[in-house]
Design an enzyme around this catalytic site. Structure first.
Site, PDB file in Angstrom:
ATOM      1  N   THR A 150       8.291  16.299   2.173  1.00  0.00           N
ATOM      2  CA  THR A 150       9.560  15.660   1.845  1.00  0.00           C
ATOM      3  C   THR A 150      10.727  16.643   1.820  1.00  0.00           C
ATOM      4  OG1 THR A 150       8.369  14.071   0.503  1.00  0.00           O
ATOM      5  CG2 THR A 150      10.734  14.248   0.111  1.00  0.00           C
ATOM      6  N   ARG A 178       1.522   2.704   3.583  1.00  0.00           N
ATOM      7  CA  ARG A 178       1.418   3.646   2.463  1.00  0.00           C
ATOM      8  C   ARG A 178       2.795   3.987   1.917  1.00  0.00           C
ATOM      9  NH1 ARG A 178       2.355   9.273   1.861  1.00  0.00           N
ATOM     10  NH2 ARG A 178       1.139  10.223   0.178  1.00  0.00           N
ATOM     11  N   VAL A 179       2.904   4.031   0.588  1.00  0.00           N
ATOM     12  CA  VAL A 179       4.106   4.508  -0.088  1.00  0.00           C
ATOM     13  C   VAL A 179       3.736   5.790  -0.816  1.00  0.00           C
ATOM     14  CG1 VAL A 179       5.848   4.033  -1.840  1.00  0.00           C
ATOM     15  CG2 VAL A 179       5.026   2.183  -0.372  1.00  0.00           C
ATOM     16  N   GLY A 180       4.393   6.887  -0.461  1.00  0.00           N
ATOM     17  CA  GLY A 180       4.112   8.150  -1.114  1.00  0.00           C
ATOM     18  C   GLY A 180       4.814   8.270  -2.453  1.00  0.00           C
ATOM     19  N   ASP A 181       4.678   9.429  -3.095  1.00  0.00           N
ATOM     20  CA  ASP A 181       5.326   9.633  -4.395  1.00  0.00           C
ATOM     21  C   ASP A 181       6.787  10.040  -4.255  1.00  0.00           C
ATOM     22  OD1 ASP A 181       4.903  12.147  -3.364  1.00  0.00           O
ATOM     23  OD2 ASP A 181       4.041  12.997  -5.183  1.00  0.00           O
TER      24      ASP A 181
END
Length: 209
Positions: A150, A178-181
């Site tokens: 990121t 997918r959703v990352g942090d």
């Protein structure tokens, strides 16, 4: 006072631009959006797992996550698994400012982007020759690339407002949806002017000159 910070060395040109704008009195959120867009939409920086030219998911589709948060109000907006937009952080800002929700994902995020006047491109336009080659290698050898993750940018304006923005094309060859942090408040980003003032008052942080 004004300050700009970012993750990874490839953000240095953007940080110089941010600081220049901030010293002229520009809004912190505007600065983060402008600087981030220059990186997100640059095919060359896609190799750092950001925006256009980033790594696709396991089905060959580039899906981006991005978020922005303002410290003076703690307002927050985010998108995830967003396809076809080269500047996902700008869409996240529109979510923050113009949507009753704070977080939109997938087809809903793309539909909202269209409503706000963003061009939603086909996946071929988001891919580059490099990202296509890497995906082909993944299909043939199941080999994942090594690289950055990121991109985060922080802007502190001369009036004391802090804005944080993050953007990523996500884990290479991730599962679709997918959703990352990264776009989650308190995980990938956080901004709060009051917390900043407390840290400075207790000399945990030095006030930027």
């Amino acid at each position: 006072m004004a300050a700009a910070a970012g993750t990874w060395a490839f953000s240095l040109p953007a940080l110089r631009k941010m600081r220049e704008l901030l010293l002229r009195g520009a809004d912190a959120t505007d600065c983060v959006q402008e600087a981030m867009a220059a990186i997100e939409n640059d095919e060359e920086t896609g190799s750092y797992v950001v925006g256009r030219g980033g790594y696709p998911n396991k089905d060959g589709l580039i899906q981006c996550d991005a978020a922005v948060m303002e410290g003076h109000s703690c307002h927050f907006g985010a998108v995830a698994a967003l396809s076809g937009v080269g500047t996902p952080l700008a869409v996240a800002r529109k979510v923050m400012e113009r949507n009753t929700h704070s977080f939109l994902v997938g087809d809903g995020a793309a539909a909202f982007a269209r409503e706000q006047g963003f061009m939603v491109e086909d996946n071929e336009s988001m891919m580059t020759e490099r990202s296509a080659e890497v995906y082909k290698e993944y299909l043939e050898k199941k080999k994942s690339p090594k690289g950055h993750d990121t991109l985060g940018l922080i802007a502190l304006g001369i009036h004391g407002n802090i804005t944080v923005g993050v953007s990523t094309s996500g884990a290479p060859f991730k599962y679709p949806g997918r959703v990352g942090d990264s776009p989650l408040p308190g995980c990938g980003l956080y901004a709060d002017n009051q917390v900043l003032k407390i840290l400075i008052s207790h000399q945990v942080l030095k006030s930027p000159q």
